[in-house]
Design an enzyme around this catalytic site. Sequence first.
Site, short mmCIF file in Angstrom:
data_model
loop_
_atom_site.label_atom_id
_atom_site.label_comp_id
_atom_site.label_asym_id
_atom_site.label_seq_id
_atom_site.Cartn_x
_atom_site.Cartn_y
_atom_site.Cartn_z
CB THR A 1 -0.91 0.00 1.25
OG1 THR A 1 -1.69 -1.17 1.22
CG2 THR A 1 -1.80 1.22 1.31
CG HIS B 1 -0.49 0.49 -4.44
ND1 HIS B 1 -0.37 0.14 -5.76
CD2 HIS B 1 -0.74 -0.66 -3.78
CE1 HIS B 1 -0.55 -1.16 -5.89
NE2 HIS B 1 -0.77 -1.68 -4.70
#
Length: 346
Positions: A43, A46
Amino acid sequence: MQTMKALVKKERAPGLWLDEVPVPQVGEFDVLIRVLRASICGTDVHIFDWDNWAQRIIPTPMVIGHEFVGVIQSVGSHVHDFHPGMIVTGEGHVVCGRCRNCLAGRRHLCNNTSGIGVNRPGAFAELVVVPETNVWAADSNIPLEVLSCFDPLGNAVHTALSFDVLGEDVLITGAGPIGLMAIAIAKHAGARHVVITDINAYRLKLAEQLGATVACDPRTRTLQQVMKDLGMKEGFDVGLEMSGNGAALNDMLGVMCHGGKLALLGIQSKETAIDWDLVVFNGLTIKGIYGREMYETWYKMTSMLQSGLDITPVITHRFPFLEFEEAFALMKSGQSGKVVLHWSDL
Ligand code: NAD
Ligand code: ZN
């Protein structure tokens, strides 16, 4: 105003900024934690890359990071169970406490969660504030870097223990950090064969270190061949999809035994199509997995680590937080397991 160093998504563009930001306010029910180690999650990558998901979800500026371990520095006036000096880690999903699932004790299914390091200031910082409901008192005999991985370890435990694996043959697709941890968990929980696939040679090697019966690249050795080599006749009993790759999911569906159970953690693209005949005619059960159970998964990960579960081979690299650029580049290269940032000493 007191300030601290933190890794911040400062601008709506790729990258991360090491910045001096205000120390977050400690509310009456909050715990202020000095971060010791924090690990990098997909995450975070990202968010670093500023992909479509990140652009939609992340308000800026935002201190990111949600996998951490630290030591309590101070607590709010209504906090009675936590005290300065305790080693703690924390659940990154802050739940509403009022929805149907929260009220029923199924907090992992809250329909109104807010994420540490996603929607509220995170743990890639010298200090992080976490509501007391999200603090987990750690067993200080567990190494700090392992404690810093409790969030992804929780994903792995929640997925791997979703179905009974004792004496069963388990297939894991995707030997990322979470798939790698799931090997050791499935073995610890009594699985017979644990087969894992990936297309990354570095990670397949790690998978062997974690005890996989077979770690293979599906492009060069099919799962049908693996089953034959292992003397398996009817297919895998339990499948853990941990790649987020549509081809891997389809590979899995094709080798499950009738009545097999699949737990899907990997995040598939909207375009992923599957052969529904395999699901219906083979009587498969598919369960979607999000996060980890509060706090049953936390209890289980602690007790399994206390009784011999070893995930240390998954942690391959450590960096001082000042070298975050190198750490993120390594994560992106795929030539790593878990990468841990060192924030401070105990
Ligand atoms: P990761 O991206 O590091 O690992 C995925 C692995 O899958 C990589 O090693 C990649 O090489 C491999 N892979 C790619 N194509 C493949 C194929 N065809 N066959 C087999 N393997 C293939 O991710 P991670 O951090 O270990 O997380 C695993 C997955 O779970 C990711 O999709 C992630 O987004 C997702 N995730 C979901 C939750 C949740 O709550 N549902 C939480 C964390 C992570
Ligand atoms: Zn809720």
